[in-house]
Scaffold this motif. Structure first.
Motif, PDB file in Angstrom:
ATOM      1  N   MET A  54       0.840  -1.198   0.000  1.00  0.00           N
ATOM      2  CA  MET A  54       0.000   0.000   0.000  1.00  0.00           C
ATOM      3  C   MET A  54       0.871   1.242   0.000  1.00  0.00           C
ATOM      4  SD  MET A  54      -2.815  -1.193   2.805  1.00  0.00           S
ATOM      5  CE  MET A  54      -3.526  -2.844   2.686  1.00  0.00           C
ATOM      6  N   LEU A  55       0.295   2.337  -0.471  1.00  0.00           N
ATOM      7  CA  LEU A  55       1.004   3.615  -0.545  1.00  0.00           C
ATOM      8  C   LEU A  55       0.624   4.459   0.668  1.00  0.00           C
ATOM      9  CD1 LEU A  55       2.923   5.113  -2.494  1.00  0.00           C
ATOM     10  CD2 LEU A  55       0.902   6.220  -3.454  1.00  0.00           C
ATOM     11  N   THR A  56       1.640   4.987   1.376  1.00  0.00           N
ATOM     12  CA  THR A  56       1.383   5.820   2.558  1.00  0.00           C
ATOM     13  C   THR A  56       1.199   7.279   2.141  1.00  0.00           C
ATOM     14  OG1 THR A  56       3.735   6.223   2.924  1.00  0.00           O
ATOM     15  CG2 THR A  56       2.774   4.286   3.993  1.00  0.00           C
ATOM     16  N   GLY A  57       0.812   8.089   3.105  1.00  0.00           N
ATOM     17  CA  GLY A  57       0.588   9.499   2.840  1.00  0.00           C
ATOM     18  C   GLY A  57       1.848  10.247   2.453  1.00  0.00           C
ATOM     19  N   ASP A  58       3.021   9.748   2.893  1.00  0.00           N
ATOM     20  CA  ASP A  58       4.278  10.408   2.526  1.00  0.00           C
ATOM     21  C   ASP A  58       4.943   9.723   1.327  1.00  0.00           C
ATOM     22  OD1 ASP A  58       4.847   8.124   3.921  1.00  0.00           O
ATOM     23  OD2 ASP A  58       6.299   9.022   5.286  1.00  0.00           O
ATOM     24  N   GLU A  59       4.122   9.017   0.536  1.00  0.00           N
ATOM     25  CA  GLU A  59       4.542   8.411  -0.733  1.00  0.00           C
ATOM     26  C   GLU A  59       5.602   7.332  -0.581  1.00  0.00           C
ATOM     27  OE1 GLU A  59       5.534  11.540  -3.451  1.00  0.00           O
ATOM     28  OE2 GLU A  59       3.487  12.307  -3.511  1.00  0.00           O
ATOM     29  N   ASN A  60       5.477   6.548   0.466  1.00  0.00           N
ATOM     30  CA  ASN A  60       6.298   5.350   0.643  1.00  0.00           C
ATOM     31  C   ASN A  60       5.395   4.127   0.482  1.00  0.00           C
ATOM     32  OD1 ASN A  60       9.085   6.190   1.417  1.00  0.00           O
ATOM     33  ND2 ASN A  60       7.958   7.303   2.990  1.00  0.00           N
ATOM     34  N   ILE A  61       6.022   2.989   0.237  1.00  0.00           N
ATOM     35  CA  ILE A  61       5.260   1.740   0.115  1.00  0.00           C
ATOM     36  C   ILE A  61       5.438   0.944   1.405  1.00  0.00           C
ATOM     37  CG2 ILE A  61       5.063  -0.449  -1.117  1.00  0.00           C
ATOM     38  CD1 ILE A  61       5.929   1.008  -3.639  1.00  0.00           C
ATOM     39  N   VAL A  62       4.338   0.416   1.913  1.00  0.00           N
ATOM     40  CA  VAL A  62       4.368  -0.385   3.129  1.00  0.00           C
ATOM     41  C   VAL A  62       3.612  -1.684   2.878  1.00  0.00           C
ATOM     42  CG1 VAL A  62       2.295   0.689   4.097  1.00  0.00           C
ATOM     43  CG2 VAL A  62       3.976  -0.334   5.641  1.00  0.00           C
ATOM     44  N   ASP A  63       4.099  -2.746   3.512  1.00  0.00           N
ATOM     45  CA  ASP A  63       3.486  -4.067   3.393  1.00  0.00           C
ATOM     46  C   ASP A  63       2.661  -4.312   4.655  1.00  0.00           C
ATOM     47  OD1 ASP A  63       2.848  -6.709   3.041  1.00  0.00           O
ATOM     48  OD2 ASP A  63       4.860  -7.357   2.504  1.00  0.00           O
ATOM     49  N   VAL A  64       1.327  -4.216   4.536  1.00  0.00           N
ATOM     50  CA  VAL A  64       0.435  -4.332   5.697  1.00  0.00           C
ATOM     51  C   VAL A  64      -0.345  -5.637   5.612  1.00  0.00           C
ATOM     52  CG1 VAL A  64      -1.436  -3.267   7.007  1.00  0.00           C
ATOM     53  CG2 VAL A  64       0.195  -1.820   5.791  1.00  0.00           C
ATOM     54  N   ASP A  65      -0.116  -6.527   6.569  1.00  0.00           N
ATOM     55  CA  ASP A  65      -0.883  -7.776   6.675  1.00  0.00           C
ATOM     56  C   ASP A  65      -1.885  -7.608   7.818  1.00  0.00           C
ATOM     57  OD1 ASP A  65       0.802  -8.855   4.743  1.00  0.00           O
ATOM     58  OD2 ASP A  65       2.221  -9.599   6.238  1.00  0.00           O
ATOM     59  N   PHE A  66      -3.135  -7.965   7.580  1.00  0.00           N
ATOM     60  CA  PHE A  66      -4.133  -7.802   8.636  1.00  0.00           C
ATOM     61  C   PHE A  66      -5.222  -8.867   8.548  1.00  0.00           C
ATOM     62  CE2 PHE A  66      -5.427  -5.186   5.082  1.00  0.00           C
ATOM     63  CZ  PHE A  66      -6.811  -5.307   5.008  1.00  0.00           C
ATOM     64  N   VAL A  67      -5.940  -9.005   9.637  1.00  0.00           N
ATOM     65  CA  VAL A  67      -7.010  -9.995   9.741  1.00  0.00           C
ATOM     66  C   VAL A  67      -8.305  -9.262  10.070  1.00  0.00           C
ATOM     67  CG1 VAL A  67      -7.876 -11.976  11.034  1.00  0.00           C
ATOM     68  CG2 VAL A  67      -5.441 -11.816  10.489  1.00  0.00           C
ATOM     69  N   VAL A  68      -9.370  -9.622   9.353  1.00  0.00           N
ATOM     70  CA  VAL A  68     -10.696  -9.036   9.601  1.00  0.00           C
ATOM     71  C   VAL A  68     -11.574 -10.094  10.265  1.00  0.00           C
ATOM     72  CG1 VAL A  68     -12.714  -7.945   8.551  1.00  0.00           C
ATOM     73  CG2 VAL A  68     -10.449  -7.653   7.502  1.00  0.00           C
ATOM     74  N   GLN A  69     -12.174  -9.739  11.396  1.00  0.00           N
ATOM     75  CA  GLN A  69     -13.131 -10.638  12.049  1.00  0.00           C
ATOM     76  C   GLN A  69     -14.524 -10.027  11.896  1.00  0.00           C
ATOM     77  OE1 GLN A  69     -11.741 -11.263  16.069  1.00  0.00           O
ATOM     78  NE2 GLN A  69     -10.359 -12.899  15.419  1.00  0.00           N
ATOM     79  N   TRP A  70     -15.471 -10.837  11.424  1.00  0.00           N
ATOM     80  CA  TRP A  70     -16.814 -10.324  11.180  1.00  0.00           C
ATOM     81  C   TRP A  70     -17.841 -11.417  11.428  1.00  0.00           C
ATOM     82  CZ3 TRP A  70     -19.605 -12.602   7.108  1.00  0.00           C
ATOM     83  CH2 TRP A  70     -18.860 -13.424   6.257  1.00  0.00           C
ATOM     84  N   ARG A  71     -19.091 -10.996  11.562  1.00  0.00           N
ATOM     85  CA  ARG A  71     -20.170 -11.982  11.694  1.00  0.00           C
ATOM     86  C   ARG A  71     -21.433 -11.431  11.038  1.00  0.00           C
ATOM     87  NH1 ARG A  71     -20.551 -11.461  17.996  1.00  0.00           N
ATOM     88  NH2 ARG A  71     -21.721  -9.530  18.191  1.00  0.00           N
TER      89      ARG A  71
END
Length: 201
Positions: A30-47
């Protein structure tokens, strides 16, 4: 039932104790606000909140949640700096992304409640991680040297100021002493002179 969707990573099953098996960069870069690239891994819990909406208003619920979660996370990450995303901001960013995702799903009338978005990892891409770490170390060295310089200044300036004040006081005292001695010598000379004038013979 609580459902879980992983974005940016695929972990092995219970036998592997949830250790990330592989990264999925097409989801997590993903692209950050200061124009760097970051690798963000996340988990979504839903029902499911409303079974009717869930069944009839969205065609592929899991895919919809996943894509909407990616979109929400990209939006939030895009408003923050790389440093914030990779350090102190993970929890806040997760909460913000959860709010954005819930808003998207409510717009779809999906009948889904988002329970949590938990960021598992947020790092620069592997290709630049060494350079990023070098920058971090350089920043830490700079901060350490700045702190050492401030400590030295806080130690040396008061001592130098004290020495300067002491030298000024000594000089003033010496000046007063010299003036008094000169005044005394002048008065003695004048007294001798007056005596001489009166008794030249």
């Amino acid at each position: 039932r609580i459902n879980k969707i992983e974005v940016g990573l695929r972990s092995v099953g219970a036998s592997g104790r949830g250790i990330p098996a592989r990264d999925v960069p097409e989801e997590s870069l993903m692209l950050t606000g200061d124009e760097n690239i970051v690798d963000v891994d996340f988990v979504v819990q839903w029902r499911i909140r409303d079974a009717g909406d869930f069944l009839f208003n969205i065609r592929a619920p899991e895919q919809t949640v996943k894509l909407a979660a990616e979109s929400a996370m990209r939006e939030v990450v895009g408003q923050n700096t790389l440093d914030y995303v990779t350090t102190d901001g993970r929890e806040v960013i997760g909460q913000s992304a959860q709010a954005v995702l819930q808003e998207i799903l409510d717009t779809y009338k999906a009948g889904i409640s988002v329970l949590e978005i938990r960021i598992q990892g947020a790092n620069p891409p592997p290709e630049v991680i060494d350079a990023f770490n070098d920058v971090q170390r350089a920043n830490q060295d700079q901060e350490r040297l700045r702190n050492e310089a401030l400590a030295y200044r806080n130690d040396i300036v008061p001592r130098a100021s004290g020495d300067a004040a002491r030298m000024t006081e000594n000089a003033l005292a010496e000046k007063e002493k010299q003036i008094r001695e000169s005044d005394g010598a002048a008065q003695r000379f004048n007294a001798f002179y007056e005596t001489y004038k009166a008794n030249k013979d």
